[in-house]
Structure formats: structure tokens, C-alpha cells
Motif scaffolding. Structure first.
Motif, mmCIF file in Angstrom:
data_model
loop_
_atom_site.group_PDB
_atom_site.id
_atom_site.type_symbol
_atom_site.label_atom_id
_atom_site.label_comp_id
_atom_site.label_asym_id
_atom_site.label_seq_id
_atom_site.Cartn_x
_atom_site.Cartn_y
_atom_site.Cartn_z
ATOM 1 N N ASP A 154 -52.223 9.819 15.284
ATOM 2 C CA ASP A 154 -53.026 8.645 15.120
ATOM 3 C C ASP A 154 -53.556 7.181 16.269
ATOM 4 N N GLN B 294 -57.475 6.411 21.205
ATOM 5 C CA GLN B 294 -58.449 6.852 21.720
ATOM 6 C C GLN B 294 -58.501 6.336 23.419
ATOM 7 N N ASP C 84 -56.230 12.133 23.332
ATOM 8 C CA ASP C 84 -54.523 12.997 22.283
ATOM 9 C C ASP C 84 -54.907 12.212 20.779
ATOM 10 N N THR C 85 -54.832 13.207 20.080
ATOM 11 C CA THR C 85 -54.666 12.594 18.312
ATOM 12 C C THR C 85 -54.046 12.017 18.249
#
Length: 549
Positions: free
Chosen positions: A296, A299, A292-293
Motif C-alpha cells: 500500500d 503512488q 506499484d501497489t
């Protein structure tokens, strides 16, 4: 004159002349034996885990939508003949409610176990405009296990279909929308295979599972999840073990406007050691990755996995504390069970918790009484909240605190009394303090939620149970047209209702096979709104019968 059979002559023994010599100085010589004055010490039997495990399989009428994080044992299920594996129940109630369930399982078998579970609960009418607030829930489960020595091989399949309507529209709307125009349906499939060790005395314990989950709604949203789970423990010594847990998931999420892939990997390695009779220590780390990004978010995450427990009073009072953190997998499969009124094109993200600090105690101050308190201080990134959509206030969007983390203070407490399977009383409460920056409020996440429950088994004939749910107010928001500037809208934060929900139940066993039940939900008649614009039902009752064969 008669004559008997002649008999053989009997010979008598004679003592021959002999001399007997008694020697007084003779000594018997025996080998020297090893002398051990230590008492033989038998190892004490391993204490069985007597912690009460609470599962909450009992049904509730639909559209209550409480979904508290705590769950309650409402009442012990009917304990009919233990070797009868087939059972069915049927009930009806107001709001045109229909309840049915059936269970077919093999009886005790050392080689295998098979089972089928079927359940349906629906209401053709609801609290708003009759059929416009109808709901239904259907479940089908198949499971099987094979026992081969110390190994258990198994598989299960779960199918589900839920129906809900978006009845949170403005009550002054005219004409009223038709039920089909506001209908939402969810289809769920979960197929899993597993292998585990059932020899609890073995040094190596393992539980490996893998499966596939599929979810879709009435519109164009779909989610496919290929996953695997691993739980292992290897006992290096009697008091020390190495634990390795792992989770793997690959999600493909599609909607009418986009398609995303969401990989997820997490592993925890920890060494646990008992020092003496009172101190337990666990040291390790958790490594995680999410694709998921959103916002921001990081990860790759690495957090400590440290826990220390000290028994102040053996088996009576234990203090514990530690450091932790990790990723929590978030899926539409699960979210749609919490909130059935999600809108289209939702951005779903895994929650990253950490670093976190926790401490508390477990206590057994008296026989059959257990208590525990745990305090958690954490920073949660991408923790989701439900807020009313700006496009349609009858639907909800997932919203996040986009500027940094959500600071959380959680206090969880439990107090449970379980007396010889006759009387159960208890409470579970949670206080959550959320600190958000970019959101006006922690939408639809109440600060306090708790449940108080009890059950009583009277002479194996009449079983009574009850529960009281309590949740304080949370918040939602709506858009209102500005009276000063034309064609402009402002967001207005609104409080939801506090929830006080009383449920009572009675089960009467008429015979070995036949039983009757009565279930009353929301007996205080409060049509509260757990989610803004969605009032719940008032008093609703189910009555029915069950038969085991």
C-alpha cells in the motif's frame, strides 16, 4: 681603338629662389580623447572540473558476488598507441576459467565514432561439486555516434547472457543434482538512441535518451521496459541556471503465475544560483509516480530538492547540506545482476526514499589529494532485502519491511590520492544502519562495506594494481524442523561470513602492441559466503596476453 656606347647626358637639378616663413605661434589642434584610467580586466578562465572520475571497467573472476555499492579503480588500462582502435586479450586460469575480450573502435574522427566490444568470462568448475557451481558471463556491445556541429546523435545496443547454478543445496544431499537440473540463465538486451549537446559553452545544455530493455530467465519470467531520460540545464545568467531532469519507464513483467504493468514517471525542477564567490544554493522539488501497489505504498510523491554549499576555503574545503527524496526504479534486469539465485514469481517494487536529510563536506587539503564525507538520514519505503526462500533455501526471495518504512543512516567516505597518473591510492567506505520492524534482520545487507585500492605505473612498462574488499557479516535464514511438534518448521536466522577479499594484478608491456597480464583474486583463500549457503571460490588466478593493432 675602341669606342663605348654613347651615354645620355645627365641633367642636374637647380634650386629656385623661394622664401621660407617659420611661424612660431602656430598650434596643432587635436580632438579631445576620452581618458580611461581603469585597467582592462580580462575575465578569469573558467576553472575546469578537475575532480577525478573513477570508472571500473576491469574484469573480475565470476562467482565472487560481492556487488558492493562502492566500485574501485583497479588499475589503469594499457595505454598503447592512442590511434590504434583494435585490441584483444585472452587468458586462462584455475577452476577451468577462460577469459577473452575484443574491442574494435574507430580512431579519432571529427565526423563519427563507431565501436564494438566483446567480452566473455567463464569457469567450468566452482567451489561446490565441480560443474554444479560453474558460471559464465558474456557481453556484446555496439555503439555509434555522429557529430553535427554542436549536436551529437548516437545509438548503442548491449546484449548479455549469464549462466549460474543453484549450488546452495544441502551438502549432504545424495545423489548430487545434475548441473542441468539446477541451471539458471539470464538474457539481457538494451537498445538506446540519444541526442545531446556537445557545446559546453552554450547556455542550453541537454541530453535526451530513449530505449528498450528486455530480460528473461531460463524459466517463464520476462520483463520488457520502454524508457526515456532527459537531463537539461539552461543558464539564465553566468551564475544562475534552471535544471530540469525527467525519467519515464513502462515495464511489463510476466511470470508463470501473473502479469503486471509497472509505470514510472519522475521529474525534478530546480533553480541553482551562485551568490558571491562562496555560496551555492539550489531550490526545487521532485514529483514522482509509480504504479506499484505492494504494501500500500504511496503512488504519488512530492519531495523537496534543496541543496546549499559554502566554500569555507576557496577550492579547498566546501560544506554542503540539503533536503531530498524521490523514487528509485527497481527492475529484474538489475536485480538479477546483484543476485543470480532469485527464485520464481518475485514481487518487484520501486523504492521510495524520503524525506531525507544529507550533509557533509568536500576537501582538497593537498595537491592530488581529495576527500569527501556525506551523511544521509532517510526513510525508505519498499526497500528490498534478499532472504532465503522458505520453499527452497538455495533460492532467494525479495522481502520488504511491511510495517512502515526502513529507517536508514548512511555514512559515505572517500579518500583518493592521484599523483600525475603514476600512483593512485584510495579508499571508499560505507556504513549503513538499518532499522526494520517486521523483519528479523536486514537480510543480506551488510552494515559496513569498503574497498582499499591502489595502482602504480612503472615507466610505462610494468603496471601494478591491487584492491582489498571488506564487508562485515549480514544475515540470512533457514527453516528447520521442530523436534517437539511433528511436521512443523521454524525460521532460524543465521549469520553470513565476513568478507575479506584481496586481489592483485600485474600488466607488463612487452612491446608497442603486445602485453601480458596476471590477475589473482581472493588471494587470502577465504571461501566466504556473501550469500548464505553460497561459498565463493578460493584462490583463483588468470594469466594471459593482449595485443593491440
Amino acid at each position: 681603338m675602341a669606342q663605348g656606347q654613347p651615354t645620355k647626358p645627365r641633367t642636374r637639378g637647380t634650386i629656385e629662389d623661394a622664401e621660407i616663413e617659420v611661424v612660431k605661434e602656430r598650434e596643432n589642434q587635436l580632438p579631445e580623447a576620452a581618458r580611461n584610467y581603469d585597467k582592462v580586466e580580462l575575465p578569469a578562465p573558467t576553472k575546469a572540473d578537475r575532480a577525478v572520475r573513477y570508472t571500473f571497467p576491469d574484469f573480475r573472476l565470476p562467482s565472487q558476488n560481492l556487488n558492493p555499492t562502492v566500485r574501485v579503480l583497479t588499475i589503469k588500462q594499457e595505454e598503447l598507441a592512442p590511434l590504434q582502435g583494435n585490441y584483444a586479450r585472452l587468458g586462462v586460469g584455475n577452476y577451468a576459467s577462460l577469459f577473452g575480450e575484443a574491442h574494435a573502435h574507430t580512431t579519432r574522427n571529427e565526423d563519427h565514432a563507431l565501436g564494438l566490444d566483446l567480452r566473455h568470462l567463464s569457469s567450468a568448475r566452482g567451489p561446490v561439486d565441480g560443474k554444479n557451481s560453474a558460471v559464465s558471463q558474456s557481453r556484446l556491445g555496439l555503439n555509434g555516434e555522429l557529430y553535427r556541429g554542436a549536436v551529437t546523435l548516437g545509438a548503442n545496443v548491449k546484449l548479455g547472457r549469464d549462466r549460474a547454478n543453484f549450488y546452495g543445496y544441502n551438502p549432504t544431499t545424495e545423489p548430487k543434482p545434475s548441473p542441468d537440473s539446477i541451471k539458471q540463465t539470464f538474457f539481457r538486451t538494451d537498445a538506446q538512441v540519444f541526442v545531446r549537446n556537445r557545446d559546453r559553452d552554450a547556455k542550453f545544455q541537454y541530453d535526451l535518451a530513449g530505449g528498450y530493455r528486455y530480460w528473461k530467465d531460463r524459466f517463464e519470467a520476462k520483463e520488457s521496459d520502454l524508457y526515456a531520460q532527459l537531463r537539461t540545464a539552461y543558464y539564465v545568467t553566468e551564475k544562475g541556471r534552471v535544471r530540469l531532469d525527467g525519467d519515464l519507464s513502462f515495464i511489463s513483467q510476466k511470470d508463470s503465475a501473473y502479469s503486471v504493468s509497472r509505470p514510472f514517471v519522475q521529474a525534478t525542477a530546480q533553480y541553482e544560483q551562485r551568490i558571491g564567490d562562496r555560496l551555492d544554493v539550489g531550490i526545487g522539488a521532485t514529483l514522482g509516480y509509480t504504479g506499484d501497489t505492494i504494501n500500500d505504498a504511496k503512488q504519488v510523491t512530492v519531495f523537496p530538492a534543496i541543496r546549499v554549499g559554502y566554500a569555507v576555503v576557496q577550492d579547498k574545503f566546501v560544506l554542503f547540506g540539503g533536503l531530498g527524496g524521490g523514487l528509485q526504479r527497481v527492475t529484474l534486469y538489475d536485480l538479477s545482476q546483484e543476485n543470480a539465485w532469485l527464485g520464481k514469481r518475485q514481487q518487484v517494487a520501486d523504492t521510495r526514499r524520503g524525506p531525507s536529510v544529507f550533509f557533509g563536506f568536500n576537501a582538497a587539503p593537498a595537491r592530488a589529494l581529495q576527500a569527501s564525507v556525506k551523511v544521509t538520514l532517510a526513510n525508505d519505503y519498499n526497500l528490498y532485502f534478499y532472504n532465503n526462500s522458505g520453499r527452497d533455501s538455495s533460492r532467494f526471495d525479495l522481502v520488504y519491511n511491511r510495517d512502515g518504512s526502513t529507517q536508514l543512516v548512511n555514512v559515505h567516505g572517500e579518500l583518493i590520492y592521484n599523483a600525475a597518473e603514476k600512483l593512485r591510492l584510495g579508499t571508499k567506505v560505507d556504513y549503513n544502519g538499518y532499522k526494520v520492524k517486521t523483519l528479523a534482520k536486514p537480510f543480506h545487507r551488510p552494515n559496513f562495506q569498503g574497498v582499499f585500492f591502489g595502482s602504480y605505473n612503472m615507466n610505462e612498462k610494468l603496471m601494478l594494481g591491487g584492491e582489498l574488499y571488506v564487508l562485515n557479516s549480514s544475515y540470512g535464514s533457514t527453516l528447520r524442523r521442530s523436534s517437539l511438534v511433528p511436521l512443523t518448521y521454524t525460521e532460524t536466522v543465521q549469520k553470513t561470513d565476513a568478507v575479506i577479499d584481496l586481489n592483485l594484478r600485474a600488466d607488463y608491456r612487452f612491446s608497442e602492441n603486445l602485453s601480458f597480464f596476471v590477475l589473482g583474486n581472493n588471494l587470502l583463500g577465504r571461501k566466504y559466503e556473501r550469500f548464505l549457503n553460497y561459498p565463493s571460490k578460493g584462490v583463483n588466478v588468470l594469466v594471459g596476453a593482449g595485443y593491440q593493432f
